[in-house]
Design a protein around this motif. Structure first.
Motif, PDB file in Angstrom:
ATOM      1  N   ASP A  73     -79.773  -0.846 -31.300  1.00 44.42           N
ATOM      2  CA  ASP A  73     -80.698  -0.597 -30.189  1.00 44.42           C
ATOM      3  C   ASP A  73     -81.992  -1.360 -30.456  1.00 44.42           C
ATOM      4  O   ASP A  73     -82.804  -0.956 -31.285  1.00 44.42           O
ATOM      5  N   TYR A  74     -82.197  -2.456 -29.755  1.00 45.89           N
ATOM      6  CA  TYR A  74     -83.356  -3.313 -30.016  1.00 45.89           C
ATOM      7  C   TYR A  74     -84.677  -2.584 -29.777  1.00 45.89           C
ATOM      8  O   TYR A  74     -85.713  -2.946 -30.337  1.00 45.89           O
ATOM      9  N   ASP A  93     -99.664  -8.581 -37.157  1.00 45.36           N
ATOM     10  CA  ASP A  93     -99.765  -7.130 -37.287  1.00 45.36           C
ATOM     11  C   ASP A  93     -98.494  -6.487 -36.733  1.00 45.36           C
ATOM     12  O   ASP A  93     -97.556  -7.189 -36.321  1.00 45.36           O
ATOM     13  N   VAL A  94     -98.438  -5.161 -36.693  1.00 47.01           N
ATOM     14  CA  VAL A  94     -97.210  -4.477 -36.274  1.00 47.01           C
ATOM     15  C   VAL A  94     -96.955  -4.599 -34.776  1.00 47.01           C
ATOM     16  O   VAL A  94     -95.877  -4.233 -34.294  1.00 47.01           O
ATOM     17  N   ASN A  95     -97.935  -5.107 -34.042  1.00 47.07           N
ATOM     18  CA  ASN A  95     -97.737  -5.370 -32.615  1.00 47.07           C
ATOM     19  C   ASN A  95     -97.280  -6.805 -32.367  1.00 47.07           C
ATOM     20  O   ASN A  95     -97.232  -7.258 -31.220  1.00 47.07           O
ATOM     21  N   ASN A  96     -96.971  -7.503 -33.464  1.00 44.69           N
ATOM     22  CA  ASN A  96     -96.535  -8.901 -33.425  1.00 44.69           C
ATOM     23  C   ASN A  96     -97.643  -9.835 -32.923  1.00 44.69           C
ATOM     24  O   ASN A  96     -97.375 -10.922 -32.418  1.00 44.69           O
ATOM     25  N   LYS A  97     -98.867  -9.390 -33.083  1.00 49.05           N
ATOM     26  CA  LYS A  97    -100.009 -10.238 -32.742  1.00 49.05           C
ATOM     27  C   LYS A  97    -100.321 -11.143 -33.930  1.00 49.05           C
ATOM     28  O   LYS A  97    -100.369 -10.686 -35.074  1.00 49.05           O
ATOM     29  N   ILE A 136     -89.477  -5.800 -38.238  1.00 50.21           N
ATOM     30  CA  ILE A 136     -90.198  -4.649 -38.780  1.00 50.21           C
ATOM     31  C   ILE A 136     -89.688  -3.379 -38.114  1.00 50.21           C
ATOM     32  O   ILE A 136     -89.501  -3.333 -36.891  1.00 50.21           O
ATOM     33  N   ILE A 137     -89.464  -2.350 -38.940  1.00 46.38           N
ATOM     34  CA  ILE A 137     -89.079  -1.044 -38.426  1.00 46.38           C
ATOM     35  C   ILE A 137     -90.080   0.002 -38.901  1.00 46.38           C
ATOM     36  O   ILE A 137     -90.735  -0.174 -39.930  1.00 46.38           O
ATOM     37  N   ILE A 160     -90.804  -4.655 -34.530  1.00 48.61           N
ATOM     38  CA  ILE A 160     -90.742  -6.092 -34.245  1.00 48.61           C
ATOM     39  C   ILE A 160     -89.284  -6.505 -34.415  1.00 48.61           C
ATOM     40  O   ILE A 160     -88.719  -6.365 -35.507  1.00 48.61           O
ATOM     41  N   TYR A 161     -88.685  -6.984 -33.349  1.00 47.93           N
ATOM     42  CA  TYR A 161     -87.279  -7.372 -33.439  1.00 47.93           C
ATOM     43  C   TYR A 161     -87.142  -8.577 -34.377  1.00 47.93           C
ATOM     44  O   TYR A 161     -87.991  -9.479 -34.365  1.00 47.93           O
ATOM     45  N   PRO A 162     -86.100  -8.611 -35.223  1.00 45.80           N
ATOM     46  CA  PRO A 162     -85.940  -9.700 -36.197  1.00 45.80           C
ATOM     47  C   PRO A 162     -85.988 -11.086 -35.557  1.00 45.80           C
ATOM     48  O   PRO A 162     -85.191 -11.402 -34.678  1.00 45.80           O
TER      49      PRO A 162
END
Length: 242
Positions: free
Chosen positions: A159-160, A197-201, A148-149, A165-167
């Motif tokens: 640039d990670y 969610d966007v926090n990878n939770k 997610i970007i 959320i990194y792929p």
């Protein structure tokens, strides 16, 4: 003096009559339907459910309120085509007090008791002018994996740190909703679906065969899921099934 006494007597009689009338008037108390009482206030009181190929509605306790008889149903939500109808008499049926259903190839609006109150007519349908809302986040594929970007902050895929959320997922889809800053994201990993969610939770654990990418989250804050790939049902954000 006699005139004043007569006036006073008349006022006394009128006042006494009014008080006596009020004593005999019964207060009208509108009782709420116990079957429509919400346990979870964030989701609808009535939820579509499919049984033996037909749709009906259950309440939040799982009790069948509207029998399984329809080939398709929607949530009790607004219909902007009816709200903007050229026919003023039918605009009220566009409110969220009613749901759209289909039976025998005919489309109706029903109320919460299940009564069919309106049969759709093309001549009654108005135009919807819904504004287009741009998402803040998007899925990004890198090395066959999904991440997610955030568009406004992303420039360099090398640039990670620029990835929200990194792929790392097999698949991601951002659901439409009212909270653009914290959208719900359907995710797939190891052939199982969940929601993050966007926090990878992890919001919904990865235990489903599929999660539909439809408007159920936006309209009702529910996810439509299946564990066998055939029978779909709804769950809320706490993974409670309906």
């Amino acid at each position: 003096m006699k005139y004043l006494f007569s006036l006073f007597f008349c006022c006394f009689v009128v006042l006494g009559f009014a008080q006596n009338k009020n004593l005999h008037q019964k207060k009208v108390v509108v009782k709420s339907n116990p079957d429509l009482v919400k346990i979870n206030d964030s989701i609808p009181a009535l939820i579509p459910q499919k049984n033996n190929g037909k749709y009906g509605f259950i309440n939040q306790k799982g009790k069948t309120i509207i029998p399984y008889q329809y080939s398709n149903v929607g949530f009790f939500t607004e219909d902007c085509n009816l709200l903007n109808s050229p026919n003023e008499k039918v605009r009220k049926y566009g409110s969220n007090k009613y749901a759209s259903v289909r039976i025998n190839n005919l489309d109706f609006r029903i109320d919460r008791s299940g009564k069919r109150v309106y049969l759709y007519k093309n001549s009654d349908l108005g135009k919807c002018s819904l504004p287009y809302v741009t998402q803040l986040f998007h899925a990004y594929i890198l090395n066959n994996s999904y991440g997610i970007i955030e568009d406004s902050k992303f420039e360099n895929p090398g640039d990670y740190r620029q990835f929200t959320i990194y792929p790392q997922y097999d698949y991601l889809h951002i659901l439409e909703g009212d909270d653009l800053k914290n959208p719900m994201i359907v995710a797939s990993k190891n052939n199982k679906f969940g929601v993050i969610d966007v926090n990878n939770k992890v919001i919904i654990p990865f235990e489903y065969n599929d999660i539909k990418r439809n408007f159920s989250w936006k309209l009702a804050r529910l996810f439509e899921v299946t564990k066998d790939g055939k029978n779909y049902f709804y769950i809320d954000v706490n993974n409670n099934a309906y």
